[in-house]
Scaffold this motif. Sequence first.
Motif: not given
Length: 171
Positions: A77-78, A116-119, A123-124, A138-139
């Motif tokens: 879906v993304l 980096a994965f969390c950010i 965002v995605i 996540n942040v």
Amino acid sequence: MNIELRPRRLVARPALGFKSVRTARGQTGPALLLDPRSLAVNSTVLLVGRILLSIIFLVGGFGKLTGAEGFAGYLGVLGFPAPLAMAYLVGLFELAGGLAVLVGFKTTIAGYALAAFCIATGVIAHMAPDQMTTLLKNVGLAGGYLVLAAAGPGAYSVDARSSGARSSSRL
């Protein structure tokens, strides 16, 4: 018994003190004193923090690996290409990252990678208005992983055992 360290810059922190010592050149200057009990407390707090930070990725990674088809549907879906393969890769990354943090293995690398994965996932996948809480989670997690990467895993870790150091904490 106090442990003396001679940092380039002296910073006052709780459980720390300063005393005047004679240097190798015969000059007198301040030395930082650490209470050995504070090293054990810091390592224990770092261990508890590592456990808490790892839980979300251990549970999430295991869930993605055992239910990859459902997660692949979400990735489709993304708009991700090859969503099933991506689901397995993400699940493996989360599980391996969670295990690395849990046991304190390559903690700096794991901390930066998971931050980096969390950010990136925030965002995605979590920019919709109804996903604000998840984005902020996540942040916040990214901040925790950056602190872990900077502080080190502490004495109760694979990193500390492999380096032979009493404590790999950089606090």
